[in-house]
Design a protein around this motif. Structure first.
Motif, PDB file in Angstrom:
ATOM      1  N   PHE A 151      -9.183  -3.976  -7.688  1.00 28.64           N
ATOM      2  CA  PHE A 151      -7.899  -4.519  -7.257  1.00 28.64           C
ATOM      3  C   PHE A 151      -7.169  -3.441  -6.458  1.00 28.64           C
ATOM      4  CE2 PHE A 151      -3.331  -5.166  -8.294  1.00 28.64           C
ATOM      5  CZ  PHE A 151      -3.157  -6.350  -7.600  1.00 28.64           C
ATOM      6  N   PRO A 152      -6.753  -3.730  -5.230  1.00 26.18           N
ATOM      7  CA  PRO A 152      -6.225  -2.671  -4.366  1.00 26.18           C
ATOM      8  C   PRO A 152      -4.862  -2.099  -4.782  1.00 26.18           C
ATOM      9  CG  PRO A 152      -6.074  -4.805  -3.281  1.00 26.18           C
ATOM     10  CD  PRO A 152      -6.841  -5.011  -4.546  1.00 26.18           C
ATOM     11  N   PHE A 153      -4.105  -2.832  -5.575  1.00 26.93           N
ATOM     12  CA  PHE A 153      -2.761  -2.380  -5.923  1.00 26.93           C
ATOM     13  C   PHE A 153      -2.628  -2.073  -7.411  1.00 26.93           C
ATOM     14  CE2 PHE A 153      -2.198  -5.410  -2.295  1.00 26.93           C
ATOM     15  CZ  PHE A 153      -2.017  -4.436  -1.321  1.00 26.93           C
ATOM     16  N   ASP A 154      -3.705  -1.579  -7.994  1.00 24.60           N
ATOM     17  CA  ASP A 154      -3.712  -1.294  -9.428  1.00 24.60           C
ATOM     18  C   ASP A 154      -2.615  -0.319  -9.867  1.00 24.60           C
ATOM     19  OD1 ASP A 154      -5.005  -1.988 -11.898  1.00 24.60           O
ATOM     20  OD2 ASP A 154      -5.698   0.096 -11.962  1.00 24.60           O
ATOM     21  N   PRO A 155      -2.309   0.739  -9.107  1.00 23.09           N
ATOM     22  CA  PRO A 155      -1.206   1.619  -9.536  1.00 23.09           C
ATOM     23  C   PRO A 155       0.122   0.879  -9.686  1.00 23.09           C
ATOM     24  CG  PRO A 155      -2.527   2.754  -7.917  1.00 23.09           C
ATOM     25  CD  PRO A 155      -3.025   1.325  -7.966  1.00 23.09           C
ATOM     26  N   LEU A 156       0.360  -0.120  -8.860  1.00 27.39           N
ATOM     27  CA  LEU A 156       1.600  -0.895  -8.993  1.00 27.39           C
ATOM     28  C   LEU A 156       1.587  -1.723 -10.276  1.00 27.39           C
ATOM     29  CD1 LEU A 156       2.188  -2.043  -5.313  1.00 27.39           C
ATOM     30  CD2 LEU A 156       3.541  -0.401  -6.622  1.00 27.39           C
TER      31      LEU A 156
ATOM     32  N   SER B 245       0.830  -1.206   0.000  1.00 23.12           N
ATOM     33  CA  SER B 245       0.000   0.000   0.000  1.00 23.12           C
ATOM     34  C   SER B 245       0.865   1.257   0.000  1.00 23.12           C
ATOM     35  CB  SER B 245      -0.922   0.027   1.221  1.00 23.12           C
ATOM     36  OG  SER B 245      -1.870  -0.984   1.131  1.00 23.12           O
ATOM     37  N   THR B 246       1.943   1.235   0.754  1.00 19.64           N
ATOM     38  CA  THR B 246       2.852   2.382   0.796  1.00 19.64           C
ATOM     39  C   THR B 246       3.476   2.610  -0.576  1.00 19.64           C
ATOM     40  OG1 THR B 246       3.302   1.945   3.125  1.00 19.64           O
ATOM     41  CG2 THR B 246       4.863   3.362   1.963  1.00 19.64           C
ATOM     42  N   LEU B 247       3.927   1.536  -1.213  1.00 17.77           N
ATOM     43  CA  LEU B 247       4.480   1.661  -2.568  1.00 17.77           C
ATOM     44  C   LEU B 247       3.412   2.139  -3.542  1.00 17.77           C
ATOM     45  CD1 LEU B 247       6.684  -1.559  -2.767  1.00 17.77           C
ATOM     46  CD2 LEU B 247       7.466   0.812  -2.554  1.00 17.77           C
ATOM     47  N   CYS B 248       2.207   1.662  -3.358  1.00 14.41           N
ATOM     48  CA  CYS B 248       1.092   2.049  -4.219  1.00 14.41           C
ATOM     49  C   CYS B 248       0.823   3.556  -4.105  1.00 14.41           C
ATOM     50  CB  CYS B 248      -0.136   1.254  -3.807  1.00 14.41           C
ATOM     51  SG  CYS B 248      -1.379   1.113  -5.061  1.00 14.41           S
ATOM     52  N   HIS B 249       0.841   4.081  -2.900  1.00 16.36           N
ATOM     53  CA  HIS B 249       0.635   5.525  -2.696  1.00 16.36           C
ATOM     54  C   HIS B 249       1.735   6.328  -3.372  1.00 16.36           C
ATOM     55  CE1 HIS B 249      -2.786   5.075  -0.142  1.00 16.36           C
ATOM     56  NE2 HIS B 249      -2.117   4.408   0.785  1.00 16.36           N
ATOM     57  N   PHE B 250       2.938   5.836  -3.272  1.00 13.55           N
ATOM     58  CA  PHE B 250       4.067   6.505  -3.911  1.00 13.55           C
ATOM     59  C   PHE B 250       3.879   6.562  -5.425  1.00 13.55           C
ATOM     60  CE2 PHE B 250       8.212   6.004  -5.997  1.00 13.55           C
ATOM     61  CZ  PHE B 250       8.793   7.209  -5.632  1.00 13.55           C
ATOM     62  N   VAL B 251       3.523   5.437  -6.033  1.00 15.08           N
ATOM     63  CA  VAL B 251       3.312   5.381  -7.483  1.00 15.08           C
ATOM     64  C   VAL B 251       2.144   6.274  -7.880  1.00 15.08           C
ATOM     65  CG1 VAL B 251       2.609   3.860  -9.375  1.00 15.08           C
ATOM     66  CG2 VAL B 251       4.382   3.124  -7.780  1.00 15.08           C
ATOM     67  N   LYS B 252       1.090   6.284  -7.091  1.00 14.77           N
ATOM     68  CA  LYS B 252      -0.070   7.130  -7.390  1.00 14.77           C
ATOM     69  C   LYS B 252       0.311   8.609  -7.365  1.00 14.77           C
ATOM     70  CE  LYS B 252      -4.526   7.557  -8.088  1.00 14.77           C
ATOM     71  NZ  LYS B 252      -4.692   8.240  -9.346  1.00 14.77           N
ATOM     72  N   MET B 253       1.169   9.003  -6.450  1.00 15.40           N
ATOM     73  CA  MET B 253       1.608  10.399  -6.411  1.00 15.40           C
ATOM     74  C   MET B 253       2.433  10.758  -7.644  1.00 15.40           C
ATOM     75  SD  MET B 253       2.286  11.443  -2.441  1.00 15.40           S
ATOM     76  CE  MET B 253       3.641  10.341  -2.184  1.00 15.40           C
TER      77      MET B 253
ATOM     78  N   LYS C 235       1.274  13.390 -10.687  1.00 15.42           N
ATOM     79  CA  LYS C 235       2.259  14.467 -10.832  1.00 15.42           C
ATOM     80  C   LYS C 235       2.367  15.343  -9.580  1.00 15.42           C
ATOM     81  CE  LYS C 235       1.927  14.512 -15.831  1.00 15.42           C
ATOM     82  NZ  LYS C 235       2.805  13.457 -16.059  1.00 15.42           N
ATOM     83  N   ILE C 236       2.155  14.712  -8.439  1.00 18.54           N
ATOM     84  CA  ILE C 236       2.363  15.399  -7.171  1.00 18.54           C
ATOM     85  C   ILE C 236       3.853  15.445  -6.868  1.00 18.54           C
ATOM     86  CG2 ILE C 236       1.946  15.254  -4.674  1.00 18.54           C
ATOM     87  CD1 ILE C 236      -0.783  13.958  -5.412  1.00 18.54           C
ATOM     88  N   ILE C 237       4.535  14.367  -7.218  1.00 16.63           N
ATOM     89  CA  ILE C 237       5.987  14.310  -7.068  1.00 16.63           C
ATOM     90  C   ILE C 237       6.598  13.956  -8.412  1.00 16.63           C
ATOM     91  CG2 ILE C 237       5.984  13.752  -4.612  1.00 16.63           C
ATOM     92  CD1 ILE C 237       6.332  10.830  -5.328  1.00 16.63           C
ATOM     93  N   ASP C 238       7.859  14.285  -8.570  1.00 13.55           N
ATOM     94  CA  ASP C 238       8.573  14.039  -9.816  1.00 13.55           C
ATOM     95  C   ASP C 238       9.302  12.698  -9.722  1.00 13.55           C
ATOM     96  OD1 ASP C 238      10.103  14.051 -12.118  1.00 13.55           O
ATOM     97  OD2 ASP C 238      10.702  16.143 -11.899  1.00 13.55           O
ATOM     98  N   GLU C 239       9.021  11.830 -10.653  1.00 12.85           N
ATOM     99  CA  GLU C 239       9.582  10.477 -10.655  1.00 12.85           C
ATOM    100  C   GLU C 239      11.107  10.482 -10.618  1.00 12.85           C
ATOM    101  OE1 GLU C 239       8.979   6.350 -13.158  1.00 12.85           O
ATOM    102  OE2 GLU C 239       8.261   8.224 -14.008  1.00 12.85           O
ATOM    103  N   ARG C 240      11.726  11.433 -11.277  1.00 10.83           N
ATOM    104  CA  ARG C 240      13.191  11.461 -11.361  1.00 10.83           C
ATOM    105  C   ARG C 240      13.853  11.705 -10.012  1.00 10.83           C
ATOM    106  NH1 ARG C 240      13.579  16.067 -15.543  1.00 10.83           N
ATOM    107  NH2 ARG C 240      11.961  16.683 -14.117  1.00 10.83           N
ATOM    108  N   ASP C 241      13.138  12.315  -9.089  1.00  7.92           N
ATOM    109  CA  ASP C 241      13.723  12.624  -7.784  1.00  7.92           C
ATOM    110  C   ASP C 241      13.738  11.434  -6.834  1.00  7.92           C
ATOM    111  OD1 ASP C 241      14.150  15.219  -8.605  1.00  7.92           O
ATOM    112  OD2 ASP C 241      12.257  15.954  -7.774  1.00  7.92           O
ATOM    113  N   PHE C 242      13.071  10.368  -7.208  1.00 10.03           N
ATOM    114  CA  PHE C 242      12.904   9.254  -6.293  1.00 10.03           C
ATOM    115  C   PHE C 242      13.502   7.954  -6.837  1.00 10.03           C
ATOM    116  CE2 PHE C 242       9.786  12.411  -5.338  1.00 10.03           C
ATOM    117  CZ  PHE C 242       9.895  12.517  -3.962  1.00 10.03           C
ATOM    118  N   TYR C 243      14.661   8.064  -7.426  1.00  9.49           N
ATOM    119  CA  TYR C 243      15.289   6.904  -8.063  1.00  9.49           C
ATOM    120  C   TYR C 243      15.575   5.772  -7.080  1.00  9.49           C
ATOM    121  CZ  TYR C 243      19.410   9.211  -6.213  1.00  9.49           C
ATOM    122  OH  TYR C 243      20.289   9.814  -5.372  1.00  9.49           O
ATOM    123  N   ALA C 244      15.870   6.085  -5.847  1.00  6.26           N
ATOM    124  CA  ALA C 244      16.199   5.040  -4.878  1.00  6.26           C
ATOM    125  C   ALA C 244      15.005   4.120  -4.616  1.00  6.26           C
ATOM    126  CB  ALA C 244      16.678   5.665  -3.573  1.00  6.26           C
ATOM    127  N   LEU C 245      13.809   4.678  -4.600  1.00 11.28           N
ATOM    128  CA  LEU C 245      12.635   3.853  -4.341  1.00 11.28           C
ATOM    129  C   LEU C 245      12.232   3.016  -5.550  1.00 11.28           C
ATOM    130  CD1 LEU C 245      10.467   6.249  -2.183  1.00 11.28           C
ATOM    131  CD2 LEU C 245      11.773   4.270  -1.446  1.00 11.28           C
TER     132      LEU C 245
END
Length: 141
Positions: A121-126, A68-76, A80-90
């Motif tokens: 499906f609860p993890f559709d963003p993933l 769920s935590t990973l799903c929230h991250f992907v949804k953000m 476009k709440i966060i920029d994908e390039r800034d979160f390479y470690a995750l």
């Protein structure tokens, strides 16, 4: 001049905001024992779904929380709440999690369960992330 300064300040604020969010996500993944346990099982090949009695266990809640935590991250990222390039470690954690055989088997079970019960499906963003990144596994086709 004022508009240029306002744009500059907005860009600086966005960088600080993304840095704070990255720190918050990093703290969740490093300091939360449940997520750390889940990531360790993913990284070191512990069978957490296929070869164990997974349902109604403490680890089922752990896995659901981590996913769920990973799903929230992907949804953000999608929103476009966060920029994908800034979160390479995750992205490493997401990729390893989604390409894990146990994760894929769990997703297959949940997807079928969701269809049979008329729920989403609860993890559709993933799943969308895995398809977008062309990850390995039948579930992403």
């Amino acid at each position: 001049i004022a508009a240029t300064f306002a744009i500059y300040q907005w860009l600086q604020h966005k960088k600080v905001h993304n840095a704070k969010m990255l720190l918050d996500f990093s703290n969740i993944f490093e300091n939360n024992p449940a997520i750390a346990e889940f990531v360790q099982k993913i990284d070191y090949g512990g069978n957490w779904y296929v070869n164990t009695d997974f349902r109604n266990t403490k680890f089922e809640k752990t896995a659901d929380f981590a996913l769920s935590t990973l799903c929230h991250f992907v949804k953000m990222i999608e929103d476009k709440i966060i920029d994908e390039r800034d979160f390479y470690a995750l992205h490493y954690i997401i990729r390893r999690t989604l390409e894990n055989t146990d994760t894929q088997e769990y997703f297959k079970f949940l997807r079928n369960f969701s269809r049979q019960n008329g729920t989403t499906f609860p993890f559709d963003p993933l799943l969308r992330y895995g398809r977008k990144k062309h990850l390995h596994g039948d579930i992403f086709k």
